[in-house]
Scaffold this motif. Sequence first.
Motif, short mmCIF file in Angstrom:
data_model
loop_
_atom_site.label_atom_id
_atom_site.label_comp_id
_atom_site.label_asym_id
_atom_site.label_seq_id
_atom_site.Cartn_x
_atom_site.Cartn_y
_atom_site.Cartn_z
N LYS A 113 0.84 -1.21 0.00
CA LYS A 113 0.00 0.00 0.00
C LYS A 113 0.87 1.26 0.00
N VAL A 114 1.95 1.21 0.74
CA VAL A 114 2.87 2.35 0.78
C VAL A 114 3.49 2.56 -0.60
N ASN A 115 3.90 1.48 -1.26
CA ASN A 115 4.50 1.59 -2.58
C ASN A 115 3.50 2.12 -3.61
N GLN A 116 2.25 1.68 -3.51
CA GLN A 116 1.22 2.17 -4.42
C GLN A 116 0.96 3.66 -4.20
N GLU A 149 13.37 8.77 0.41
CA GLU A 149 12.97 8.67 1.82
C GLU A 149 11.79 9.58 2.12
N ASP A 150 11.75 10.77 1.49
CA ASP A 150 10.63 11.70 1.71
C ASP A 150 9.32 11.09 1.23
N TYR A 151 9.37 10.42 0.09
CA TYR A 151 8.16 9.79 -0.43
C TYR A 151 7.70 8.63 0.47
N LEU A 175 9.68 -0.85 7.28
CA LEU A 175 10.16 -0.11 6.11
C LEU A 175 11.57 0.44 6.32
N LYS A 176 12.11 0.25 7.54
CA LYS A 176 13.44 0.72 7.91
C LYS A 176 13.57 2.22 7.74
N LEU A 177 12.53 2.91 8.17
CA LEU A 177 12.55 4.37 8.12
C LEU A 177 13.43 4.90 9.24
N PRO A 178 14.40 5.75 8.94
CA PRO A 178 15.22 6.34 10.01
C PRO A 178 14.41 7.35 10.80
N GLU A 179 14.92 7.65 11.96
CA GLU A 179 14.26 8.66 12.79
C GLU A 179 14.29 10.00 12.06
N PRO A 180 13.17 10.74 12.09
CA PRO A 180 13.16 12.03 11.39
C PRO A 180 14.17 12.98 11.98
#
Length: 255
Positions: A113-116, A149-151, A175-180
């Motif tokens: 869903k995130v990729n879409q 990363e922003d997307y 998703l291995k998102l780093p800390e903002p």
Amino acid sequence: MCLPQLFEIKVFKEKHHSWFINQSVQSGGLLHFATPMDPLFLLLHYLIKAGKQGKFQPLDQVVVDDMFPNCILLLKLPELEKSLRHVTEEKEIGKKKYYKYSKEKTLKWLEKKVNQTMAALKTNHINVGARVQSAAFFGRHQISGDKEEDYIRYAHGLISDYIPKELSDDLSKYLKLPEPSASLPNPPSKKVKLSDEPVEAREDYTKFNTKDLKTEKKNSKMTAAQKALAKVDKTGMKSIDSFFGAKNKKKVGKI
């Protein structure tokens, strides 16, 4: 005959808004947006709750809500059983199906869903960077500083509006998102900051002499000529009243 479908309805409302219809003006001016919605986002709440029991259950025993009894209507949506395989483990006993929530499958489904969502954002040239620039002032080709990363972060935020907070945090890790990173400091506000704390005076105004305040107030009303005259040395000079006061008393005595 149209098949039943789930829609998300959003209402745009302004305080003063009307519609021009033919030759008339219709008050109200509400604008409704209907967007098709995946029913799994609503079912996740019930599946996660039932999944804490750690056993397979029929769907009609999972989707139960005393506060919203019409939730059972979700089970009548077409192709729902096929969609459930994205978020549940399934067993069939005696031609009856039983389901149990699967966190692993759900995270994989949410990643899709995130990729879409990311693809839709890029296709429509939506600027999602931290340093957002208005498309009204910059052309689409000028706004190209958004990173991957922003997307991902932006799409994750949109999806998180439809899932529980705990699941949103798990998805962020998946998703291995780093800390903002810390945002740049904002310029100091020109407006006075309002606070619940009592405001303390920086100086002790009780130390001023009231006589000085009266003198300052009196001098502020004097003209330039009066101020210049006030600076003249009056030592040895008599008051104007002294030239008139004595004569007036003598005249009064002769009468």
